[in-house]
Design a protein around this motif. Structure first.
Motif: not given
Ligand code: PHE
Length: 358
Positions: A84-103
């Motif tokens: 549970x602690x891991x799931x809470x820590x790993x929670x991601x906001x799926x509504x965020x735009x995918x702004x990560x630059x691909x490598x």
């Protein structure tokens, strides 16, 4: 309260207080391990007289069972809490735009091949493929280029020295052998494109020993040159994303098509920059024609019943024309600066609705 009860309460309290899997494990070892307190108690049973043993036995076993059950239950609690602690820590906001630059980036050749597959899929073409190490028969003979035919010399072929006795092997000099393989393995009507690597012993600013072609093949009843022209026009418009495209069909010669046409696209060099469209100037972009009846027959089909057209063009060249690269060799240099500049984002999947041109 017996000693056993006291020991049980003590161990159960330790189990309840264990805050991590490691702490729980030391409680387990201290109680149930080889020299643990419960183990030591159980060992005393052997030295007891039968009467004492029949009284102590069930009590000790009850203790052991209680401790075992408590350990198992606590283990599950701790694991659940950790998850549970891991799931809470790993929670991601799926509504965020995918702004990560691909490598990395998508190589322009892969990008153009995806664009072509997308355009032709829309016209009902499937993607076919064939081996890069090809038999002489598929690469030449079946395509109406018999041994001793001068067209063989035109192709600067790489021959495989260790070919099996039943047939010479070559690195395919064009994607046209995929025409043969497709006609031999599937019943018409056929509509395929075949992108892939081809090889010729040639190297300068506009030639590399390995380059990429894409083949197109349509086999059906009643196919004419008009179908070829419409298909090519539709393709060139979609690929270069210009409506005002002029094609010029020039009579030409390929052993495997009759008639054969080379296709030029109208372009302009105004301001020293190439743009597709108009008819100021012409740029040759592909070879094509009606599939030669002898090729259709060599593949086991009746040319009186089945006709078709084929075309072949250089993917690298199309990429250069569309995206403005000037030196073909840079495609294969793996220069990171070039790849960053000309590469495409992995998120940039070509679609007809969003535009194949990225
Ligand atoms: N295979 C030819 C070449 O490599 C191109 C081509 C394909 C021409 C299909 C006509 C039909 O040049």
């Amino acid at each position: 309260m017996t000693d056993t009860d006291a020991l049980r309460d003590q161990i159960l309290a330790e189990i309840a207080a264990a805050a991590s899997p490691e702490a729980l494990e030391s409680v387990r070892v201290a109680a149930m391990g080889k020299s643990g307190s419960v183990t030591a108690l159980l060992k005393t049973l052997g030295g007891m007289d039968p009467e004492a043993r029949s009284e102590a036995g069930p009590r000790f076993n009850g203790l052991r069972e209680a401790v075992t059950a408590a350990l198992a239950a606590r283990k599950i609690d701790l694991e659940t809490a950790a998850l549970n602690a891991r799931l809470i820590a790993e929670r991601q906001d799926m509504s965020l735009p995918a702004a990560v630059a691909a490598a990395g980036t998508i190589h322009p050749i892969s990008q153009v091949m995806d664009e072509l597959a997308e355009i032709f899929a829309d016209l009902g073409f499937a993607v076919a493929s064939g081996p890069e190490i090809e038999t002489d028969w598929h690469n030449f003979t079946a395509l109406n280029i018999p041994e001793s035919h001068p067209a063989r010399a035109m192709h600067d072929t790489f021959y495989i020295a260790q070919s099996p006795p039943e047939g010479k092997l070559v690195l395919r000099t064009h994607t046209s052998p995929v025409q043969v393989r497709t006609m031999m393995s599937q019943a018409p009507p056929i509509r395929i494109i075949a992108p892939g690597r081809v090889y010729r012993s040639d190297s300068d600013a506009t030639h590399t020993p390995m380059f990429h072609q894409i083949e197109g093949l349509v086999i059906d009843r009643g196919i004419t040159l008009a179908h070829l022209k419409w298909t090519l026009e539709t393709f060139v418009k979609a690929f270069f994303e210009v409506d005002d495209v002029t094609l010029r069909l020039r009579p030409s010669y390929f052993p495997f098509t009759e008639p054969s046409v080379e296709v030029d696209v109208g372009c302009s060099w105004a301001g020293g920059k190439l743009s597709i469209g108009g008819s100021d100037s012409w740029m040759e972009i592909l070879g094509s024609g009606m599939v030669h009846p002898r090729v259709i027959a060599a593949c086991g089909l009746d040319p009186a019943e089945w006709q078709g057209f084929a075309f072949g063009t250089g993917v690298d060249r199309l990429a250069m024309l569309k995206y403005g690269m000037t030196d073909l060799r840079a495609f294969f240099d793996a220069d990171l600066r070039w790849l960053k500049h000309y590469g495409f984002s992995a998120f940039d999947v070509p679609t007809l609705s969003a535009g194949v041109g990225a």
